[in-house]
Motif scaffolding. Structure first.
Motif, PDB file in Angstrom:
ATOM      1  N   PHE A 139       0.833  -1.195   0.000  1.00  0.00           N
ATOM      2  CA  PHE A 139       0.000   0.000   0.000  1.00  0.00           C
ATOM      3  C   PHE A 139       0.869   1.247   0.000  1.00  0.00           C
ATOM      4  CE2 PHE A 139      -4.101   1.807   0.318  1.00  0.00           C
ATOM      5  CZ  PHE A 139      -3.957   2.986   1.033  1.00  0.00           C
ATOM      6  N   ARG A 140       1.941   1.235   0.781  1.00  0.00           N
ATOM      7  CA  ARG A 140       2.852   2.375   0.828  1.00  0.00           C
ATOM      8  C   ARG A 140       3.494   2.589  -0.542  1.00  0.00           C
ATOM      9  NH1 ARG A 140       7.503   1.442   4.677  1.00  0.00           N
ATOM     10  NH2 ARG A 140       5.806   1.175   6.132  1.00  0.00           N
ATOM     11  N   TYR A 141       3.931   1.496  -1.178  1.00  0.00           N
ATOM     12  CA  TYR A 141       4.550   1.615  -2.494  1.00  0.00           C
ATOM     13  C   TYR A 141       3.537   2.154  -3.506  1.00  0.00           C
ATOM     14  CZ  TYR A 141       6.784   0.349  -6.874  1.00  0.00           C
ATOM     15  OH  TYR A 141       7.316   0.387  -8.127  1.00  0.00           O
ATOM     16  N   GLY A 142       2.315   1.657  -3.465  1.00  0.00           N
ATOM     17  CA  GLY A 142       1.286   2.150  -4.388  1.00  0.00           C
ATOM     18  C   GLY A 142       0.998   3.621  -4.172  1.00  0.00           C
ATOM     19  N   ALA A 143       0.926   4.044  -2.924  1.00  0.00           N
ATOM     20  CA  ALA A 143       0.677   5.451  -2.627  1.00  0.00           C
ATOM     21  C   ALA A 143       1.841   6.301  -3.105  1.00  0.00           C
ATOM     22  CB  ALA A 143       0.451   5.650  -1.128  1.00  0.00           C
ATOM     23  N   GLN A 144       3.055   5.813  -2.930  1.00  0.00           N
ATOM     24  CA  GLN A 144       4.234   6.543  -3.383  1.00  0.00           C
ATOM     25  C   GLN A 144       4.216   6.683  -4.907  1.00  0.00           C
ATOM     26  OE1 GLN A 144       7.870   4.560  -2.440  1.00  0.00           O
ATOM     27  NE2 GLN A 144       9.166   6.203  -3.176  1.00  0.00           N
ATOM     28  N   GLN A 145       3.888   5.603  -5.589  1.00  0.00           N
ATOM     29  CA  GLN A 145       3.823   5.652  -7.045  1.00  0.00           C
ATOM     30  C   GLN A 145       2.730   6.618  -7.519  1.00  0.00           C
ATOM     31  OE1 GLN A 145       5.873   4.268  -9.323  1.00  0.00           O
ATOM     32  NE2 GLN A 145       7.126   3.710  -7.554  1.00  0.00           N
ATOM     33  N   LEU A 146       1.598   6.608  -6.835  1.00  0.00           N
ATOM     34  CA  LEU A 146       0.509   7.509  -7.189  1.00  0.00           C
ATOM     35  C   LEU A 146       0.935   8.957  -7.033  1.00  0.00           C
ATOM     36  CD1 LEU A 146      -2.488   7.926  -7.930  1.00  0.00           C
ATOM     37  CD2 LEU A 146      -2.971   7.875  -5.475  1.00  0.00           C
ATOM     38  N   VAL A 147       1.579   9.254  -5.928  1.00  0.00           N
ATOM     39  CA  VAL A 147       2.022  10.626  -5.693  1.00  0.00           C
ATOM     40  C   VAL A 147       3.045  11.038  -6.736  1.00  0.00           C
ATOM     41  CG1 VAL A 147       3.302  12.086  -4.077  1.00  0.00           C
ATOM     42  CG2 VAL A 147       1.483  10.632  -3.241  1.00  0.00           C
ATOM     43  N   GLU A 148       3.972  10.151  -7.066  1.00  0.00           N
ATOM     44  CA  GLU A 148       4.976  10.484  -8.084  1.00  0.00           C
ATOM     45  C   GLU A 148       4.327  10.730  -9.443  1.00  0.00           C
ATOM     46  OE1 GLU A 148       8.024   7.529  -8.198  1.00  0.00           O
ATOM     47  OE2 GLU A 148       8.657   7.916  -6.130  1.00  0.00           O
ATOM     48  N   ARG A 149       3.398   9.888  -9.808  1.00  0.00           N
ATOM     49  CA  ARG A 149       2.732  10.059 -11.108  1.00  0.00           C
ATOM     50  C   ARG A 149       1.917  11.352 -11.149  1.00  0.00           C
ATOM     51  NH1 ARG A 149       2.976   4.965 -14.480  1.00  0.00           N
ATOM     52  NH2 ARG A 149       4.430   3.832 -13.167  1.00  0.00           N
ATOM     53  N   LEU A 150       1.224  11.629 -10.066  1.00  0.00           N
ATOM     54  CA  LEU A 150       0.448  12.866 -10.022  1.00  0.00           C
ATOM     55  C   LEU A 150       1.360  14.079 -10.051  1.00  0.00           C
ATOM     56  CD1 LEU A 150      -2.299  11.937  -7.418  1.00  0.00           C
ATOM     57  CD2 LEU A 150      -2.576  12.227  -9.881  1.00  0.00           C
ATOM     58  N   THR A 151       2.480  14.009  -9.377  1.00  0.00           N
ATOM     59  CA  THR A 151       3.436  15.115  -9.389  1.00  0.00           C
ATOM     60  C   THR A 151       3.982  15.314 -10.795  1.00  0.00           C
ATOM     61  OG1 THR A 151       4.051  14.605  -7.118  1.00  0.00           O
ATOM     62  CG2 THR A 151       5.550  15.989  -8.358  1.00  0.00           C
ATOM     63  N   GLN A 152       4.334  14.246 -11.458  1.00  0.00           N
ATOM     64  CA  GLN A 152       4.839  14.342 -12.821  1.00  0.00           C
ATOM     65  C   GLN A 152       3.768  14.885 -13.760  1.00  0.00           C
ATOM     66  OE1 GLN A 152       6.163  10.437 -13.813  1.00  0.00           O
ATOM     67  NE2 GLN A 152       8.012  10.548 -12.534  1.00  0.00           N
ATOM     68  N   ARG A 153       2.567  14.469 -13.566  1.00  0.00           N
ATOM     69  CA  ARG A 153       1.488  14.885 -14.468  1.00  0.00           C
ATOM     70  C   ARG A 153       1.166  16.362 -14.313  1.00  0.00           C
ATOM     71  NH1 ARG A 153      -4.261  11.954 -15.507  1.00  0.00           N
ATOM     72  NH2 ARG A 153      -5.013  13.449 -17.018  1.00  0.00           N
ATOM     73  N   PHE A 154       1.097  16.826 -13.061  1.00  0.00           N
ATOM     74  CA  PHE A 154       0.712  18.211 -12.830  1.00  0.00           C
ATOM     75  C   PHE A 154       1.878  19.173 -12.946  1.00  0.00           C
ATOM     76  CE2 PHE A 154      -2.829  16.028 -10.674  1.00  0.00           C
ATOM     77  CZ  PHE A 154      -3.842  16.562 -11.428  1.00  0.00           C
ATOM     78  N   ALA A 155       3.110  18.688 -12.847  1.00  0.00           N
ATOM     79  CA  ALA A 155       4.265  19.561 -12.994  1.00  0.00           C
ATOM     80  C   ALA A 155       4.412  19.947 -14.457  1.00  0.00           C
ATOM     81  CB  ALA A 155       5.521  18.875 -12.488  1.00  0.00           C
TER      82      ALA A 155
END
Length: 136
Positions: free
Chosen positions: A111-127
């Protein structure tokens, strides 16, 4: 700040809170299980001490009364069976505690890894992509 980013931030924050709450609950459950196992270990030590004293008494009886040796041997066989049962019981308890804890740890890590991946993808997408064409 875009509304979508704020919503995603709230979702990620809620996920972190849920992870924290579930971790705390697991720790509490693990502590309770550990306390119960410690109590069981104390009782097992007492049982082992009692079995040790009974075995010493049985040795005295065997040395003193040679004619009742077959009966005493049967009693010792029974004590051995009780010891085997105690070992089997403690092994079963350890297995019952160990597997759910390991499963939960793996689940939390996933779950932690999935949340980390989600945050990274969202950061990349919105940046968004960085412009390097030299125009201001």
């Amino acid at each position: 700040m875009p509304v979508l980013f704020q919503v995603c931030f709230v979702i990620v924050t809620i996920a972190v809170v849920v992870i924290a709450v579930s971790t705390i609950k697991v720790m509490q459950h693990f502590r309770r299980s550990s306390d119960e196992f410690s109590g069981l270990a104390v009782e097992a030590r007492q049982l082992i001490d009692q079995l040790g004293s009974v075995a010493r008494d049985a040795q005295e009886i065997v040395s003193t009364l040679r004619d009742v040796a077959p009966r005493v041997r049967r009693v010792l066989d029974r004590f051995e069976a009780v010891g085997d049962r105690a070992v089997t019981l403690s092994d079963t308890v350890i297995r019952e505690v160990e597997m759910p804890v390991r499963t939960l740890i793996a689940l939390v890590r996933g779950f932690r890894y999935g949340a980390q991946q989600l945050v990274e993808r969202l950061t990349q997408r919105f940046a968004g992509p960085v412009s390097t064409n030299g125009s201001s």
